[in-house]
Scaffold this motif. Sequence first.
Motif, PDB file in Angstrom:
ATOM      1  N   HIS A 120      69.318  18.556  64.098  1.00 54.92           N
ATOM      2  CA  HIS A 120      67.980  18.062  63.777  1.00 54.92           C
ATOM      3  C   HIS A 120      67.286  19.095  62.894  1.00 54.92           C
ATOM      4  O   HIS A 120      67.888  20.075  62.448  1.00 54.92           O
ATOM      5  CB  HIS A 120      67.191  17.762  65.068  1.00 54.92           C
ATOM      6  CG  HIS A 120      66.099  16.766  64.861  1.00 54.92           C
ATOM      7  ND1 HIS A 120      64.786  17.143  64.671  1.00 54.92           N
ATOM      8  CD2 HIS A 120      66.126  15.410  64.774  1.00 54.92           C
ATOM      9  CE1 HIS A 120      64.043  16.058  64.501  1.00 54.92           C
ATOM     10  NE2 HIS A 120      64.833  14.984  64.551  1.00 54.92           N
ATOM     11  N   HIS A 121      65.995  18.883  62.625  1.00 54.35           N
ATOM     12  CA  HIS A 121      65.291  19.718  61.654  1.00 54.35           C
ATOM     13  C   HIS A 121      65.227  21.187  62.070  1.00 54.35           C
ATOM     14  O   HIS A 121      65.105  22.072  61.216  1.00 54.35           O
ATOM     15  CB  HIS A 121      63.867  19.203  61.423  1.00 54.35           C
ATOM     16  CG  HIS A 121      63.770  17.740  61.165  1.00 54.35           C
ATOM     17  ND1 HIS A 121      64.772  17.015  60.569  1.00 54.35           N
ATOM     18  CD2 HIS A 121      62.765  16.846  61.427  1.00 54.35           C
ATOM     19  CE1 HIS A 121      64.398  15.753  60.469  1.00 54.35           C
ATOM     20  NE2 HIS A 121      63.188  15.627  60.997  1.00 54.35           N
ATOM     21  N   ASP A 122      65.291  21.461  63.387  1.00 57.93           N
ATOM     22  CA  ASP A 122      65.208  22.862  63.825  1.00 57.93           C
ATOM     23  C   ASP A 122      66.441  23.667  63.442  1.00 57.93           C
ATOM     24  O   ASP A 122      66.449  24.898  63.555  1.00 57.93           O
ATOM     25  CB  ASP A 122      64.940  22.960  65.326  1.00 57.93           C
ATOM     26  CG  ASP A 122      66.050  22.371  66.188  1.00 57.93           C
ATOM     27  OD1 ASP A 122      67.127  22.038  65.660  1.00 57.93           O
ATOM     28  OD2 ASP A 122      65.827  22.242  67.421  1.00 57.93           O
ATOM     29  N   PHE A 131      79.081  28.163  59.420  1.00 54.94           N
ATOM     30  CA  PHE A 131      78.108  28.637  58.449  1.00 54.94           C
ATOM     31  C   PHE A 131      76.792  29.106  59.060  1.00 54.94           C
ATOM     32  O   PHE A 131      75.869  29.456  58.336  1.00 54.94           O
ATOM     33  CB  PHE A 131      77.872  27.544  57.398  1.00 54.94           C
ATOM     34  CG  PHE A 131      79.118  27.235  56.612  1.00 54.94           C
ATOM     35  CD1 PHE A 131      79.494  28.058  55.568  1.00 54.94           C
ATOM     36  CD2 PHE A 131      79.934  26.172  56.965  1.00 54.94           C
ATOM     37  CE1 PHE A 131      80.664  27.801  54.856  1.00 54.94           C
ATOM     38  CE2 PHE A 131      81.100  25.909  56.266  1.00 54.94           C
ATOM     39  CZ  PHE A 131      81.472  26.728  55.205  1.00 54.94           C
ATOM     40  N   THR A 132      76.709  29.102  60.386  1.00 52.39           N
ATOM     41  CA  THR A 132      75.575  29.694  61.088  1.00 52.39           C
ATOM     42  C   THR A 132      76.001  29.969  62.521  1.00 52.39           C
ATOM     43  O   THR A 132      76.895  29.301  63.051  1.00 52.39           O
ATOM     44  CB  THR A 132      74.345  28.756  61.071  1.00 52.39           C
ATOM     45  OG1 THR A 132      73.271  29.370  61.797  1.00 52.39           O
ATOM     46  CG2 THR A 132      74.654  27.423  61.717  1.00 52.39           C
ATOM     47  N   TRP A 175      65.100  24.101  59.345  1.00 50.78           N
ATOM     48  CA  TRP A 175      64.004  25.043  59.516  1.00 50.78           C
ATOM     49  C   TRP A 175      64.447  26.389  60.097  1.00 50.78           C
ATOM     50  O   TRP A 175      63.616  27.283  60.264  1.00 50.78           O
ATOM     51  CB  TRP A 175      62.910  24.422  60.387  1.00 50.78           C
ATOM     52  CG  TRP A 175      62.278  23.214  59.759  1.00 50.78           C
ATOM     53  CD1 TRP A 175      62.259  22.888  58.430  1.00 50.78           C
ATOM     54  CD2 TRP A 175      61.550  22.176  60.419  1.00 50.78           C
ATOM     55  NE1 TRP A 175      61.574  21.721  58.220  1.00 50.78           N
ATOM     56  CE2 TRP A 175      61.120  21.252  59.426  1.00 50.78           C
ATOM     57  CE3 TRP A 175      61.201  21.932  61.745  1.00 50.78           C
ATOM     58  CZ2 TRP A 175      60.382  20.114  59.729  1.00 50.78           C
ATOM     59  CZ3 TRP A 175      60.462  20.790  62.047  1.00 50.78           C
ATOM     60  CH2 TRP A 175      60.054  19.894  61.046  1.00 50.78           C
ATOM     61  N   HIS A 176      65.715  26.517  60.387  1.00 48.92           N
ATOM     62  CA  HIS A 176      66.253  27.810  60.826  1.00 48.92           C
ATOM     63  C   HIS A 176      66.855  28.594  59.655  1.00 48.92           C
ATOM     64  O   HIS A 176      66.896  29.820  59.673  1.00 48.92           O
ATOM     65  CB  HIS A 176      67.318  27.611  61.906  1.00 48.92           C
ATOM     66  CG  HIS A 176      67.916  28.879  62.414  1.00 48.92           C
ATOM     67  ND1 HIS A 176      67.273  29.699  63.325  1.00 48.92           N
ATOM     68  CD2 HIS A 176      69.091  29.502  62.127  1.00 48.92           C
ATOM     69  CE1 HIS A 176      68.036  30.743  63.597  1.00 48.92           C
ATOM     70  NE2 HIS A 176      69.137  30.653  62.878  1.00 48.92           N
ATOM     71  N   ARG A 183      62.076  33.671  55.349  1.00 49.94           N
ATOM     72  CA  ARG A 183      61.266  34.489  56.253  1.00 49.94           C
ATOM     73  C   ARG A 183      60.239  35.352  55.521  1.00 49.94           C
ATOM     74  O   ARG A 183      59.331  35.911  56.144  1.00 49.94           O
ATOM     75  CB  ARG A 183      62.175  35.361  57.126  1.00 49.94           C
ATOM     76  CG  ARG A 183      62.842  34.558  58.241  1.00 49.94           C
ATOM     77  CD  ARG A 183      64.042  35.283  58.851  1.00 49.94           C
ATOM     78  NE  ARG A 183      64.625  34.519  59.948  1.00 49.94           N
ATOM     79  CZ  ARG A 183      65.413  33.473  59.796  1.00 49.94           C
ATOM     80  NH1 ARG A 183      65.708  33.042  58.584  1.00 49.94           N
ATOM     81  NH2 ARG A 183      65.913  32.839  60.839  1.00 49.94           N
ATOM     82  N   ARG A 184      60.373  35.455  54.233  1.00 50.11           N
ATOM     83  CA  ARG A 184      59.393  36.201  53.439  1.00 50.11           C
ATOM     84  C   ARG A 184      58.028  35.526  53.453  1.00 50.11           C
ATOM     85  O   ARG A 184      56.989  36.162  53.297  1.00 50.11           O
ATOM     86  CB  ARG A 184      59.892  36.332  51.992  1.00 50.11           C
ATOM     87  CG  ARG A 184      58.905  37.013  51.066  1.00 50.11           C
ATOM     88  CD  ARG A 184      59.387  37.054  49.621  1.00 50.11           C
ATOM     89  NE  ARG A 184      60.520  37.967  49.459  1.00 50.11           N
ATOM     90  CZ  ARG A 184      61.050  38.279  48.260  1.00 50.11           C
ATOM     91  NH1 ARG A 184      60.540  37.719  47.158  1.00 50.11           N
ATOM     92  NH2 ARG A 184      62.072  39.092  48.183  1.00 50.11           N
ATOM     93  N   PHE A 185      58.021  34.184  53.645  1.00 51.17           N
ATOM     94  CA  PHE A 185      56.781  33.417  53.514  1.00 51.17           C
ATOM     95  C   PHE A 185      56.438  32.685  54.816  1.00 51.17           C
ATOM     96  O   PHE A 185      57.290  32.490  55.675  1.00 51.17           O
ATOM     97  CB  PHE A 185      56.904  32.391  52.390  1.00 51.17           C
ATOM     98  CG  PHE A 185      57.178  32.991  51.035  1.00 51.17           C
ATOM     99  CD1 PHE A 185      56.250  33.831  50.442  1.00 51.17           C
ATOM    100  CD2 PHE A 185      58.358  32.724  50.366  1.00 51.17           C
ATOM    101  CE1 PHE A 185      56.497  34.389  49.186  1.00 51.17           C
ATOM    102  CE2 PHE A 185      58.617  33.279  49.125  1.00 51.17           C
ATOM    103  CZ  PHE A 185      57.681  34.119  48.535  1.00 51.17           C
TER     104      PHE A 185
END
Length: 476
Positions: A120-122, A131-132, A175-176, A183-185
């Motif tokens: 999902h989006h998270d 890949f993660t 969103w992860h 994470r810069r923004f």
Amino acid sequence: MAEEKKESLHAGAVEIEKAIKEYYPETDPLVLKKLEEWKKLKFGLLVHWAPSSQWGIVESWSLCSEDEEWCKRKIEDYCEYKKQYENLMTTFNPVKFDPAKWAEAAKDAGMKYFVFTTKHHDGFCMFDTKFTDYKITSNRCPFHKNRNANITKVLFEEFRKRDFMIGVYFSKPDWHSDYYWWRRFATPDRNVNYDISKYPDRWQKFVEFTHNQIEELMTDYGRIDILWLDGCWVRKYTEKELEEERKKSNFNIYRIQNQDINMPLLVKKARTKQPGLIVVDRAVPGIYQNYLTPENQIPDEHLPYPWETCMPMTPSWSYEPGLEYKSTRKLIHSLIQIVARGGNFLLGIGAKPDGDFEDSAYQRLKEIGNWIKINGEAIYNSSPLYPYQEGKIYFTEVSDKINYMFYLIDENESVLPEKIILNKFIPKKASLISILGEHQKPSWIIRKNQTIIYLPEEIRYNSNHKFAITFKIINP
């Protein structure tokens, strides 16, 4: 809040006008063949599940900074909230998860295809991606030692054993991922949080990440029939489309930009691995939306192209304790209305953190299955039949010679009517009319351009048809 309003907001429903406005026909003969097979199935299961089920909250959306009532955070500090949310993977251990139990319950309910939320989006992956490490098989997740740790794989295997079509739900936004929400923004809304035109290399890394994960799912998880893509804001826009979107976007959603993930290449690679794959880039008008998906809504009329109403059993797609389940009557009536208007019904259940469904979900599935065992011949392989609906009557056909009528029974309708009058549907004079599941046959006449069907007294007062009764018409 009224149930209807809460449900619409809670599920993030796609507006019906937007969902059914445009359809672009497919030309690939293998896809067209599979679409025809899918259209015959009529009834499917969609399951949302992730570590966030431990908090009993709506899926993913509390991470997003759009200020909506249905996804409020319980912790004021956003950074602390996101840290705790993403740390839920370290306590996610659904030891009651039994993929065969899910599959058998869905089969007994009369369902024929299965769509599972692989991501999902998270961004949490319910499959063994390379890949993660934000995934169910990570050594940070206690469930990784379980024999069913690769949840997507074992689910697909069990449903496939029972002849289900298999669908991969996959969120285009992630969103992860640091390539999507850098994470810069800060993250003001659902969209990518940096200027893609300023950082094209970073965006290209996200495109490659997305392609790689979908290629894994198309390669390592057996036969896949449907790629069900969510997150319609991740798409290619023309400048004119961007201008139009920015004009109508609300205060919460304003950082809209061209988020092109190269769908032509993505689909080409996916179909190389899975020939004939149905692709549903939902709510994005174009050739990669092989069927349309009005969410939480049923069109008012017959639609002439492939479509599916997706709807959860409760007001939420995910597990939230205490939410009221739709009644079996409402679910069966929804199935009939959808099929009579030419669509399929994808019914959603949110799994609990222990890996099981709530008892109410199993009860609904069992009761629907009991009804379908008697009436399913009027559902599967059927087509809409004019006039589609007359009041509480809905029509389908499986051939010119075999037609069906469903009479929807209201909750307080303990006695069926003495007669049913039809003004638009006139059977041929020598047609035979029966009631599915009953030995007694109704009598009927045609009078003054009306069809009048008389129900036997025993069926009227002692009917086992609690939710809907089905008439079968055999034409000469």
